[in-house]
Design a protein around this motif. Structure first.
Motif, mmCIF file in Angstrom:
data_model
loop_
_atom_site.group_PDB
_atom_site.id
_atom_site.type_symbol
_atom_site.label_atom_id
_atom_site.label_comp_id
_atom_site.label_asym_id
_atom_site.label_seq_id
_atom_site.Cartn_x
_atom_site.Cartn_y
_atom_site.Cartn_z
ATOM 1 N N SER A 101 4.969 4.181 -19.455
ATOM 2 C CA SER A 101 6.264 4.631 -18.959
ATOM 3 C C SER A 101 6.459 4.187 -17.516
ATOM 4 N N LEU A 102 7.701 4.196 -17.077
ATOM 5 C CA LEU A 102 8.010 3.834 -15.694
ATOM 6 C C LEU A 102 7.358 4.816 -14.727
ATOM 7 N N ASP A 103 7.340 6.086 -15.082
ATOM 8 C CA ASP A 103 6.686 7.087 -14.234
ATOM 9 C C ASP A 103 5.205 6.758 -14.054
ATOM 10 N N ARG A 104 4.587 6.319 -15.121
ATOM 11 C CA ARG A 104 3.160 5.981 -15.069
ATOM 12 C C ARG A 104 2.931 4.763 -14.175
ATOM 13 N N ILE A 105 3.803 3.784 -14.264
ATOM 14 C CA ILE A 105 3.681 2.592 -13.418
ATOM 15 C C ILE A 105 3.840 2.981 -11.951
ATOM 16 N N ILE A 106 4.822 3.823 -11.657
ATOM 17 C CA ILE A 106 5.042 4.273 -10.274
ATOM 18 C C ILE A 106 3.826 5.024 -9.757
ATOM 19 N N ASP A 107 3.264 5.921 -10.587
ATOM 20 C CA ASP A 107 2.063 6.654 -10.182
ATOM 21 C C ASP A 107 0.912 5.706 -9.873
ATOM 22 N N MET A 108 0.751 4.677 -10.705
ATOM 23 C CA MET A 108 -0.318 3.704 -10.479
ATOM 24 C C MET A 108 -0.099 2.931 -9.182
ATOM 25 N N VAL A 109 1.141 2.565 -8.908
ATOM 26 C CA VAL A 109 1.441 1.836 -7.667
ATOM 27 C C VAL A 109 1.109 2.712 -6.458
ATOM 28 N N LEU A 110 1.491 3.979 -6.518
ATOM 29 C CA LEU A 110 1.212 4.876 -5.394
ATOM 30 C C LEU A 110 -0.279 5.144 -5.247
ATOM 31 N N GLU A 111 -0.995 5.253 -6.355
ATOM 32 C CA GLU A 111 -2.446 5.415 -6.280
ATOM 33 C C GLU A 111 -3.085 4.178 -5.662
ATOM 34 N N ASN A 112 -2.597 2.995 -6.047
ATOM 35 C CA ASN A 112 -3.112 1.756 -5.443
ATOM 36 C C ASN A 112 -2.807 1.726 -3.950
ATOM 37 N N ALA A 113 -1.661 2.265 -3.552
ATOM 38 C CA ALA A 113 -1.274 2.279 -2.137
ATOM 39 C C ALA A 113 -2.227 3.141 -1.325
ATOM 40 N N GLU A 114 -2.698 4.238 -1.927
ATOM 41 C CA GLU A 114 -3.614 5.130 -1.218
ATOM 42 C C GLU A 114 -5.010 4.533 -1.113
ATOM 43 N N SER A 115 -5.460 3.872 -2.177
ATOM 44 C CA SER A 115 -6.825 3.375 -2.200
ATOM 45 C C SER A 115 -6.972 1.972 -1.604
ATOM 46 N N ASP A 116 -5.916 1.195 -1.641
ATOM 47 C CA ASP A 116 -5.971 -0.185 -1.157
ATOM 48 C C ASP A 116 -4.960 -0.344 -0.029
ATOM 49 N N PRO A 117 -5.407 -0.200 1.222
ATOM 50 C CA PRO A 117 -4.455 -0.260 2.332
ATOM 51 C C PRO A 117 -3.726 -1.607 2.412
#
Length: 108
Positions: free
Chosen positions: A15-31
């Protein structure tokens, strides 16, 4: 930014929500510089909250009338409101750019 999509065995759809969550998680872990605005506004929020709290907890305000106290709160909260408004605009702009980039990556 390369997006790695993990799909649960139970759910084959993404889902789009899942993709957004993954992008934000990547933003936190990968500066990455594209997410620096989040840190910037987190810092500005904290600065304004500290200023607001410091003024509102002032013992001298115990002697003011409710109307005067309300005026102090309104004056102090305007800076906090400005930071919130600026952050909302920045999140919207960056979110639109990020959304376009994710769509582009998914298409090509």
């Amino acid at each position: 930014m390369e997006l790695k999509i993990d799909i649960d065995k139970k759910d084959n759809a993404v889902s789009l929500d899942r993709i957004i969550d993954m992008v934000l998680e990547n933003a936190e872990s990968d500066p990455q510089k594209q997410f620096d605005y989040m840190k910037h506004f987190d810092q500005k929020f904290m600065e304004e909250i500290k200023k607001y709290s410091h003024v509102i907890r002032n013992p001298k305000l115990d002697k003011t009338t409710p109307k005067q106290f309300e005026a102090v709160i309104e004056n102090q909260s305007s800076d906090l409101h400005d930071v919130m408004s600026d952050a909302g605009i920045a999140y919207l702009k960056h979110g639109m750019k990020l959304g376009a980039r994710v769509v582009f990556e998914l298409l090509y």
